[in-house]
Design a protein around this motif. Sequence first.
Motif, mmCIF file in Angstrom:
data_model
loop_
_atom_site.group_PDB
_atom_site.id
_atom_site.type_symbol
_atom_site.label_atom_id
_atom_site.label_comp_id
_atom_site.label_asym_id
_atom_site.label_seq_id
_atom_site.Cartn_x
_atom_site.Cartn_y
_atom_site.Cartn_z
ATOM 1 N N MET A 173 25.648 -17.527 3.606
ATOM 2 C CA MET A 173 25.559 -18.464 4.727
ATOM 3 C C MET A 173 25.593 -17.727 6.066
ATOM 4 O O MET A 173 24.897 -18.120 7.014
ATOM 5 N N LYS B 90 22.564 -17.727 8.839
ATOM 6 C CA LYS B 90 22.613 -18.167 10.238
ATOM 7 C C LYS B 90 22.150 -17.087 11.202
ATOM 8 O O LYS B 90 21.435 -17.362 12.155
ATOM 9 N N GLN C 100 21.101 -21.684 2.422
ATOM 10 C CA GLN C 100 21.797 -22.893 1.972
ATOM 11 C C GLN C 100 21.450 -23.220 0.527
ATOM 12 O O GLN C 100 22.318 -23.589 -0.271
ATOM 13 N N TYR D 177 31.712 -22.929 6.670
ATOM 14 C CA TYR D 177 30.322 -23.359 6.500
ATOM 15 C C TYR D 177 29.912 -24.304 7.624
ATOM 16 O O TYR D 177 28.776 -24.270 8.082
ATOM 17 N N SER E 12 25.959 -25.683 8.811
ATOM 18 C CA SER E 12 25.475 -26.508 7.717
ATOM 19 C C SER E 12 26.509 -27.570 7.351
ATOM 20 O O SER E 12 27.464 -27.309 6.634
ATOM 21 N N PHE F 233 18.294 -26.566 10.497
ATOM 22 C CA PHE F 233 19.443 -26.741 9.609
ATOM 23 C C PHE F 233 19.565 -28.163 9.071
ATOM 24 O O PHE F 233 20.583 -28.501 8.494
ATOM 25 N N ILE G 258 16.020 -29.000 4.145
ATOM 26 C CA ILE G 258 16.507 -28.459 2.868
ATOM 27 C C ILE G 258 15.839 -29.200 1.706
ATOM 28 O O ILE G 258 15.393 -28.589 0.726
#
Lengths: 105, 175
Positions: free
Chosen positions: A50, A54, A64, B51, B56, B132, B137
């Motif tokens: 992660m 980023k 992700q 996280y 996210s 994001f 996703i």
Amino acid sequence: MYLSQNLNTYLILAVLLLVMGIYGMIRHKTFIGMLVSTELVLNGAGLNFMAFNKFTAPDPAVGQIFTLFIMGIAAAEAAIVVSFVLAVYRRYRTSDPEEVNGLQG
Amino acid sequence: MNATYQFIAEALFITFILLTLSGAWLAVKARILMHSVLGLAVCLLGVAGLYFYLGSMFLTMMQILIYMGAVCIVLVFGIMVGYTPRESAERNIMSRNMVLGIAASGVAAVLLFTVAIGRTVWSKAAESTGDFSIEWIGKSLLLNYCLAFELISVVLLVAIVGSIILARGGREEEV
């Protein structure tokens, strides 16, 4: 420079998680304890993914998705280990890994 | 005003780091097995907060849902059915492997700290595609990374069937 906007913060934390996981995996006496340490190692890996996702990756979805993959692996692993503990307990009447030495000869 | 918000955010960030480290410490050093799993849950909560700082929201929720909701419950279940009360309450730690544990983790720590963190210069990507959001996703999971999606389904299916086969059979041959 804020601490939460720095890549090295996350990398150092992930290394600490990995190191604690390795130490616990060697030191724990029970199967469940070893599994807990393995989860620590997997969390360190997920945190690394992660962080790089980023700060360095061009597409934010990749890290992700890979972290989700790691979570799925960890869940599958936990289910397998728990049923393994049950099977070993039924077969050997103990849950001590030192006692489960049927292949030792 | 903005500086105040930034300060609160940093304080929360440090809180999450402390949660992670103290949870991991408890998970490794606890004498009672159930405390170990409790420490793991605290550590996972801290990582979920990190996280969130990494942008996210989706992974934060998934971490809490899958890890704290599913994996920790499975571990507690395993402790309850697989161990006698005496075993689960007695000392969890072996003393004779201490040198080995410190050596293995120390070598890993020294190598990673000197090479990966100390010497490597991580460069930012030139251009970025996507964002994001959960929508992106989902699109990526169904288009570009379809193989990962299918693979994790197969792995989970095999794990479930395998654990059922491993754990069943007690009713017939129970003594």
